[in-house]
Scaffold this active site. Structure first.
Site, PDB file in Angstrom:
ATOM      1  N   HIS A   1     -33.258   7.308 -72.277  1.00  0.00           N
ATOM      2  CA  HIS A   1     -32.007   7.519 -73.357  1.00  0.00           C
ATOM      3  C   HIS A   1     -30.968   8.464 -72.295  1.00  0.00           C
ATOM      4  O   HIS A   1     -31.234  10.359 -72.989  1.00  0.00           O
ATOM      5  CB  HIS A   1     -32.208   8.337 -74.449  1.00  0.00           C
TER       6      HIS A   1
ATOM      7  N   ASP B   1     -30.188   8.843 -78.744  1.00  0.00           N
ATOM      8  CA  ASP B   1     -31.593   9.487 -79.380  1.00  0.00           C
ATOM      9  C   ASP B   1     -30.633  11.121 -80.343  1.00  0.00           C
ATOM     10  O   ASP B   1     -30.834  11.246 -80.980  1.00  0.00           O
ATOM     11  CB  ASP B   1     -32.673   9.881 -78.558  1.00  0.00           C
TER      12      ASP B   1
ATOM     13  N   TYR C   1     -14.858  -4.636 -74.343  1.00  0.00           N
ATOM     14  CA  TYR C   1     -15.078  -3.482 -75.689  1.00  0.00           C
ATOM     15  C   TYR C   1     -13.185  -3.572 -75.651  1.00  0.00           C
ATOM     16  O   TYR C   1     -12.564  -2.636 -74.542  1.00  0.00           O
ATOM     17  CB  TYR C   1     -15.652  -2.517 -75.701  1.00  0.00           C
TER      18      TYR C   1
ATOM     19  N   GLU D   1     -31.658  22.242 -79.064  1.00  0.00           N
ATOM     20  CA  GLU D   1     -31.548  22.882 -81.178  1.00  0.00           C
ATOM     21  C   GLU D   1     -29.888  22.844 -81.510  1.00  0.00           C
ATOM     22  O   GLU D   1     -30.184  22.306 -82.245  1.00  0.00           O
ATOM     23  CB  GLU D   1     -32.257  24.042 -80.772  1.00  0.00           C
TER      24      GLU D   1
END
Ligand SMILES: [Zn+2]
Ligand SMILES: [Zn+2]
Length: 434
Positions: A128, A133, A328, A413
């Site tokens: 990742h 994530d 895209y 965090e």
């Protein structure tokens, strides 16, 4: 973990936004340990684009447990979770779920050791490294906060876990699988993407064009091969390729308006087998990035013209083959929606944690949802770099590992708390009771 308080620009700010306003954000500290465990599990177990089987199940299970009505296997491994809460607008929040073929070098205790077979059957490491994530965890965190705070909003939430963002048309696959007909049609669409230009704890926004269109161009230049000692009997496609590559540089520098961003990169050149052989052909692989559709068309036409003209100038036996594959489209973050959400985040987090960012030439398919629904959309940026590292780099993004780097290391965090809180603040701005 470096303290966010160490960064002068952020001095005096709280690590957690829970103290800063909306009661909906208050539970974030108690939710965090569970969110961190979810994040580390996702990080340790990444899956490649179109292979997000276990990841999508984890996201679906979480959202189902929070009381959302969940449909899985939408356009591959897409997840759609709906929560209806009375009369009001419909808001889509989206997180992408796929990882990249990259060997992780972060040294984290929860680093990925995963290998998997890619679509060509090669065994590749998986990581990742684009922070999807982080996006999934932020979405699940916001889903929990909003489910707890149903008394504060009215309307419909449509949460999307999108597969295959990394160049495999995951949004288009979900739309082709009847997304708009099967689920409530969004009035607004919002997503976030982690951004190494910001320290963890900050969010950023760009009004108008935020990310570019991305087209792939393959050029095969034909010559006439022969002995390297006798160029007079050959037409050397390597020399034509060299001239073509240099001439292509003039599209952006001489033909395009300096006020219209465009990139033409020749990322791969392949030709020849041995020093004394003039090959028959040379292949070039290009990526082309633009914002405006008319600029995109002009640049693509110029590439074809230059490739043909250089071959003709060299007396090539036939015209080069130019194959264009559209990728895209550019994303245009609705200015009115951006203003509204930026103001709400500034109110919730304080002005020093919400910054305006310049646009980028990377590309992303989130805008497909908004464009298909004819709804204004916004993708905002989420800081992820540990604040101490960011400070040591004096904010120079070339000095901290960025997206798609094997060393990309979000600071969990502050990143996850801010991501979940920011999506919640955005949702309450759209759906909140007046
Ligand atoms: Zn990426
Ligand atoms: Zn990404």
């Amino acid at each position: 973990m470096p303290s966010i308080l160490a960064v002068p620009a952020l001095a005096g700010l709280l690590l957690s936004p829970s103290a800063s306003g909306s009661p909906a954000l208050a539970p974030i500290d108690s939710l965090y340990p569970d969110l961190a465990a979810f994040y580390m599990d996702l990080h340790r177990n990444p899956e490649l684009s179109t292979h997000e089987e276990k990841t999508s199940k984890k996201v679906a299970d979480r959202l189902r447990a929070l009381g959302y009505e969940v449909t899985d296997h939408v356009g591959g491994f897409g997840v759609v979770a709906v929560m209806k809460n009375g009369k009001g607008p419909t808001l889509l929040l989206r997180a992408d779920m796929d990882a990249l073929p990259l060997a992780e070098k972060t040294g984290l205790p929860y680093a990925s050791q995963v290998t998997a077979k890619d679509d060509s059957g090669n065994v590749v490491p998986v990581m990742h490294a684009c922070g999807h994530d982080v996006h999934m965890t932020s979405l699940v965190g916001a889903a929990a906060l909003l489910a707890k705070a149903k008394n504060l909003w009215r309307g419909t939430l449509v949460l999307v876990g999108q597969p295959a963002e990394e160049g495999s048309d995951g949004a288009a696959a979900m739309l082709a699988d009847g997304f708009l007909a099967r689920f409530p049609k969004p009035d607004f669409a919002i997503a976030l993407h982690d951004d190494p230009r910001l320290p963890a704890g900050q969010v950023g926004y760009t009004s108008g064009f935020r990310s570019a269109s991305s087209d792939s161009v393959d050029i095969t230049i034909y010559g006439r091969g022969g002995h390297g000692s006798a160029p007079q009997y050959t037409v050397d496609p390597i020399v034509i390729a060299a001239r073509t590559i240099l001439a292509l540089q003039t599209i952006v520098s001489r033909e395009n308006s300096p006020f219209d961003p465009a990139v033409v990169t020749v990322g791969r050149i392949q030709g020849g087998t041995k020093r004394n052989i003039v090959p028959d052909e040379v292949r070039l692989e290009l990526t082309v990035r633009t914002y405006k559709p008319e600029v995109e068309e002009k640049v693509l036409a110029s590439i074809q013209r230059i490739a043909r003209a250089e071959a003709a100038a060299a007396g090539a036996p036939k015209e080069p083959l130019v194959k264009i594959s559209k990728g895209y489209a550019a994303n245009y973050d609705d200015p009115a929606l951006t203003r509204r959400i930026a103001a709400a985040m500034t109110k919730a987090f304080g002005a020093s944690r919400v910054v305006e960012l310049p646009p980028i030439m990377a590309s992303e398919d989130f805008g497909e949802f908004g464009r298909a629904a004819n709804a204004p959309y916004l993708e905002f940026s989420l800081g992820a770099t540990p604040a101490g590292k960011f400070e040591a780099a004096h904010g120079d993004p070339t000095k901290v590992p960025g997206l798609h780097s094997s060393e990309f290391t979000p600071d969990p965090e502050p990143t996850l708390k801010t991501g979940a809180a920011a999506l919640t603040v955005a949702a309450l701005e759209i759906l909140g009771k007046r």
